[in-house]
Design an enzyme around this catalytic site. Structure first.
Site, PDB file in Angstrom:
ATOM      1  N   SER A 235      -3.335   3.364  -4.483  1.00  0.00           N
ATOM      2  CA  SER A 235      -2.256   3.024  -3.563  1.00  0.00           C
ATOM      3  C   SER A 235      -0.981   3.720  -4.009  1.00  0.00           C
ATOM      4  O   SER A 235      -0.499   3.499  -5.131  1.00  0.00           O
ATOM      5  CB  SER A 235      -2.023   1.511  -3.547  1.00  0.00           C
ATOM      6  OG  SER A 235      -0.752   1.247  -2.979  1.00  0.00           O
TER       7      SER A 235
ATOM      8  N   HIS B  60      -4.640   5.463  -0.405  1.00  0.00           N
ATOM      9  CA  HIS B  60      -4.275   4.241   0.308  1.00  0.00           C
ATOM     10  C   HIS B  60      -2.751   4.198   0.494  1.00  0.00           C
ATOM     11  O   HIS B  60      -1.994   4.328  -0.464  1.00  0.00           O
ATOM     12  CB  HIS B  60      -4.745   3.039  -0.511  1.00  0.00           C
ATOM     13  CG  HIS B  60      -4.563   1.706   0.140  1.00  0.00           C
ATOM     14  ND1 HIS B  60      -5.432   1.201   1.080  1.00  0.00           N
ATOM     15  CD2 HIS B  60      -3.596   0.769  -0.015  1.00  0.00           C
ATOM     16  CE1 HIS B  60      -5.032  -0.004   1.462  1.00  0.00           C
ATOM     17  NE2 HIS B  60      -3.905  -0.285   0.823  1.00  0.00           N
TER      18      HIS B  60
ATOM     19  N   ASP C  14       0.423   2.116   1.941  1.00  0.00           N
ATOM     20  CA  ASP C  14       0.848   0.756   2.291  1.00  0.00           C
ATOM     21  C   ASP C  14       2.127   0.765   3.118  1.00  0.00           C
ATOM     22  O   ASP C  14       3.219   1.042   2.604  1.00  0.00           O
ATOM     23  CB  ASP C  14       1.077  -0.055   1.005  1.00  0.00           C
ATOM     24  CG  ASP C  14      -0.231  -0.465   0.355  1.00  0.00           C
ATOM     25  OD1 ASP C  14      -1.079  -1.034   1.057  1.00  0.00           O
ATOM     26  OD2 ASP C  14      -0.397  -0.219  -0.853  1.00  0.00           O
TER      27      ASP C  14
ATOM     28  N   MET D  30       4.852  -1.318   5.117  1.00  0.00           N
ATOM     29  CA  MET D  30       5.396  -2.688   5.157  1.00  0.00           C
ATOM     30  C   MET D  30       6.676  -2.721   5.977  1.00  0.00           C
ATOM     31  O   MET D  30       7.490  -1.792   5.899  1.00  0.00           O
ATOM     32  CB  MET D  30       5.704  -3.159   3.738  1.00  0.00           C
ATOM     33  CG  MET D  30       4.504  -3.119   2.812  1.00  0.00           C
ATOM     34  SD  MET D  30       4.893  -3.869   1.230  1.00  0.00           S
ATOM     35  CE  MET D  30       3.375  -3.498   0.327  1.00  0.00           C
TER      36      MET D  30
ATOM     37  N   HIS E 129      -2.759   1.212   5.548  1.00  0.00           N
ATOM     38  CA  HIS E 129      -2.793  -0.250   5.599  1.00  0.00           C
ATOM     39  C   HIS E 129      -1.485  -0.738   6.219  1.00  0.00           C
ATOM     40  O   HIS E 129      -0.429  -0.638   5.603  1.00  0.00           O
ATOM     41  CB  HIS E 129      -2.956  -0.766   4.149  1.00  0.00           C
ATOM     42  CG  HIS E 129      -2.978  -2.252   4.021  1.00  0.00           C
ATOM     43  ND1 HIS E 129      -2.919  -2.870   2.789  1.00  0.00           N
ATOM     44  CD2 HIS E 129      -3.072  -3.243   4.942  1.00  0.00           C
ATOM     45  CE1 HIS E 129      -2.958  -4.187   2.964  1.00  0.00           C
ATOM     46  NE2 HIS E 129      -3.040  -4.430   4.263  1.00  0.00           N
TER      47      HIS E 129
ATOM     48  N   MET F  35       0.922  -3.374   7.148  1.00  0.00           N
ATOM     49  CA  MET F  35       1.392  -4.751   6.946  1.00  0.00           C
ATOM     50  C   MET F  35       2.630  -4.912   7.814  1.00  0.00           C
ATOM     51  O   MET F  35       3.774  -5.031   7.327  1.00  0.00           O
ATOM     52  CB  MET F  35       1.693  -4.975   5.456  1.00  0.00           C
ATOM     53  CG  MET F  35       0.409  -5.101   4.639  1.00  0.00           C
ATOM     54  SD  MET F  35       0.654  -4.818   2.888  1.00  0.00           S
ATOM     55  CE  MET F  35       0.498  -3.031   2.857  1.00  0.00           C
TER      56      MET F  35
ATOM     57  N   MET G 146      -7.860  -8.969   1.129  1.00  0.00           N
ATOM     58  CA  MET G 146      -6.690  -8.974   0.243  1.00  0.00           C
ATOM     59  C   MET G 146      -6.943  -9.952  -0.898  1.00  0.00           C
ATOM     60  O   MET G 146      -7.216 -11.135  -0.664  1.00  0.00           O
ATOM     61  CB  MET G 146      -5.432  -9.412   1.010  1.00  0.00           C
ATOM     62  CG  MET G 146      -4.963  -8.470   2.107  1.00  0.00           C
ATOM     63  SD  MET G 146      -4.575  -6.798   1.571  1.00  0.00           S
ATOM     64  CE  MET G 146      -3.353  -7.078   0.276  1.00  0.00           C
TER      65      MET G 146
ATOM     66  N   GLY H  32       2.384  -7.446  -0.008  1.00  0.00           N
ATOM     67  CA  GLY H  32       3.829  -7.245  -0.103  1.00  0.00           C
ATOM     68  C   GLY H  32       4.251  -6.468  -1.337  1.00  0.00           C
ATOM     69  O   GLY H  32       5.220  -5.718  -1.284  1.00  0.00           O
TER      70      GLY H  32
ATOM     71  N   GLY I 260       2.929  -4.496  -5.265  1.00  0.00           N
ATOM     72  CA  GLY I 260       1.927  -4.087  -6.236  1.00  0.00           C
ATOM     73  C   GLY I 260       2.039  -4.934  -7.489  1.00  0.00           C
ATOM     74  O   GLY I 260       3.002  -5.686  -7.665  1.00  0.00           O
ATOM     75  N   GLY I 261       1.039  -4.843  -8.342  1.00  0.00           N
ATOM     76  CA  GLY I 261       1.109  -5.458  -9.660  1.00  0.00           C
ATOM     77  C   GLY I 261       0.974  -6.965  -9.703  1.00  0.00           C
ATOM     78  O   GLY I 261       1.369  -7.601 -10.682  1.00  0.00           O
TER      79      GLY I 261
ATOM     80  N   ASP J 148      -8.246  -5.145  -1.916  1.00  0.00           N
ATOM     81  CA  ASP J 148      -6.874  -4.678  -2.128  1.00  0.00           C
ATOM     82  C   ASP J 148      -6.072  -5.734  -2.872  1.00  0.00           C
ATOM     83  O   ASP J 148      -5.792  -6.800  -2.331  1.00  0.00           O
ATOM     84  CB  ASP J 148      -6.227  -4.361  -0.773  1.00  0.00           C
ATOM     85  CG  ASP J 148      -4.905  -3.636  -0.918  1.00  0.00           C
ATOM     86  OD1 ASP J 148      -4.501  -3.334  -2.055  1.00  0.00           O
ATOM     87  OD2 ASP J 148      -4.288  -3.374   0.136  1.00  0.00           O
ATOM     88  N   GLY J 149      -5.707  -5.392  -4.126  1.00  0.00           N
ATOM     89  CA  GLY J 149      -4.808  -6.249  -4.891  1.00  0.00           C
ATOM     90  C   GLY J 149      -5.398  -6.676  -6.228  1.00  0.00           C
ATOM     91  O   GLY J 149      -6.483  -7.268  -6.265  1.00  0.00           O
TER      92      GLY J 149
ATOM     93  N   GLY K 258      -3.421   0.170  -7.311  1.00  0.00           N
ATOM     94  CA  GLY K 258      -2.100   0.779  -7.431  1.00  0.00           C
ATOM     95  C   GLY K 258      -1.684   0.874  -8.877  1.00  0.00           C
ATOM     96  O   GLY K 258      -1.796   1.918  -9.524  1.00  0.00           O
ATOM     97  N   SER K 259      -1.229  -0.252  -9.422  1.00  0.00           N
ATOM     98  CA  SER K 259      -0.701  -0.232 -10.785  1.00  0.00           C
ATOM     99  C   SER K 259      -1.761   0.185 -11.800  1.00  0.00           C
ATOM    100  O   SER K 259      -1.452   0.894 -12.764  1.00  0.00           O
ATOM    101  CB  SER K 259      -0.109  -1.603 -11.138  1.00  0.00           C
ATOM    102  OG  SER K 259      -0.939  -2.645 -10.699  1.00  0.00           O
TER     103      SER K 259
HETATM  104  C1  DX5 Z   1      -0.203  -5.042  -1.603  1.00  0.00           C
HETATM  105  C2  DX5 Z   1      -0.741  -3.689  -1.209  1.00  0.00           C
HETATM  106  C3  DX5 Z   1      -1.648  -3.104  -2.217  1.00  0.00           C
HETATM  107  C4  DX5 Z   1      -0.989  -2.854  -3.540  1.00  0.00           C
HETATM  108  C5  DX5 Z   1      -2.011  -2.979  -4.618  1.00  0.00           C
HETATM  109  O1  DX5 Z   1       0.482  -5.597  -0.547  1.00  0.00           O
HETATM  110  O2  DX5 Z   1      -1.458  -3.777   0.014  1.00  0.00           O
HETATM  111  O3  DX5 Z   1      -2.302  -1.952  -1.730  1.00  0.00           O
HETATM  112  O4  DX5 Z   1      -0.395  -1.585  -3.635  1.00  0.00           O
HETATM  113  O5  DX5 Z   1      -1.365  -2.865  -5.844  1.00  0.00           O
HETATM  114  P1  DX5 Z   1      -2.059  -3.355  -7.185  1.00  0.00           P
HETATM  115  O6  DX5 Z   1      -3.332  -2.582  -7.340  1.00  0.00           O
HETATM  116  O7  DX5 Z   1      -1.037  -3.026  -8.205  1.00  0.00           O
HETATM  117  O8  DX5 Z   1      -2.332  -4.834  -7.051  1.00  0.00           O
HETATM  118 ZN    ZN Z   2      -2.785  -2.074   0.657  1.00  0.00          ZN
END
Ligand code: DX5
Ligand code: ZN
Length: 228
Positions: free
Chosen positions: A12, A37, A39, A41, A70, A72, A141, A146, A148-149, A177-178, A199-200
């Site tokens: 992500s 990916h 994101d 928002m 994705h 959101m 999810m 909303g 990452g991390g 995801d997450g 992501g992280s």
């Molecule tokens: C959260 C996003 C994810 C996010 C995942 O709302 O949809 O895609 O970037 O990040 P990690 O892998 O750090 O949980």
């Molecule tokens: Zn996502």
């Protein structure tokens, strides 16, 4: 895009350097990413803001794999054509984003994209039953969307198992995801997932100048997932 259930790691870019998206994407793809990916928002459906169709269009030429967008956002429908024009391969909308998800999924396929359906952690799977023939991907999810991390929500393992049974032989990806890490990835693959967004856990320790950690991180998730 051909369909298969091999494990795919989708970094992500929410965790990438926002001043260097093009190079970050090239770096994670060179280091083994299967999909990218993205994101989106809106500060309304989720309590954070990222970017929209112009940014997606700008990064598209840097993506050689799959652009997995994705959304959101709510509403979704007024923006589908713009994201399709920006080059999204997959457009994923949330079940919770509006009262007419069936129409939204139809419009996504109508715009020439693969249709994804995302479910928040608090959402059950009963409402998915009548949408199965309209989706190419279901995104479970494992954090509240909303940011990452965040910490992985374990109750979603059972949801993935039940979704996998519901899907049967249909060509539908299950994406998680997450909170995906080498510790949580095998739990989800064992439950039936094939696409792991991270992501992280992918971007930690690396940079455009020093991309090797991205490869180490991707390989660690893939190896753990393969041991499921
Ligand atoms: C959260 C996003 C994810 C996010 C995942 O709302 O949809 O895609 O970037 O990040 P990690 O892998 O750090 O949980
Ligand atoms: Zn996502």
């Amino acid at each position: 895009m051909t369909f298969d259930r091999s494990i795919k790691i989708a970094p992500s870019i929410l965790s990438a350097d926002f001043a260097n998206f093009g190079q970050e994407i090239q770096a994670v793809e060179a280091q083994g990413a299967d999909w990218i990916h993205v994101d989106v928002m809106d500060g309304h459906f989720v309590p954070n803001l990222t970017f929209g169709p112009p940014l997606c269009k700008a990064i598209r030429p840097h993506i050689k794999t799959v652009m997995d967008v994705h959304l959101m956002i709510a509403p979704v429908d007024p923006y589908i054509d713009a994201f399709a024009d920006a080059g999204a391969d997959i457009l994923t909308a949330h079940l919770e984003a509006g009262p007419h998800i069936h129409r939204t999924l139809q419009a996504i396929r109508g715009a020439g994209c693969k249709a994804g359906l995302a479910l928040n952690p608090g959402t059950g799977i009963d409402d998915v039953a009548y949408l199965l023939d309209m989706v190419d991907l279901i995104c479970v999810m494992t954090v509240n969307p909303g940011f990452g991390g965040q910490k992985f929500i374990h109750s979603q393992i059972d949801k993935v198992k039940r979704l996998r049974e519901m899907i049967g032989d249909r060509p539908i990806h299950i994406e998680i995801d997450g909170g995906i890490t080498p510790e949580t990835a095998p739990l989800m693959v064992a439950a039936g997932a094939d696409v792991l967004v991270a992501g992280s856990a992918v971007f930690k320790g690396g940079s455009v100048q020093n991309p090797a950690p991205y490869g180490d991180n991707i390989r660690a998730i893939r190896a753990a997932a393969g041991s499921a």
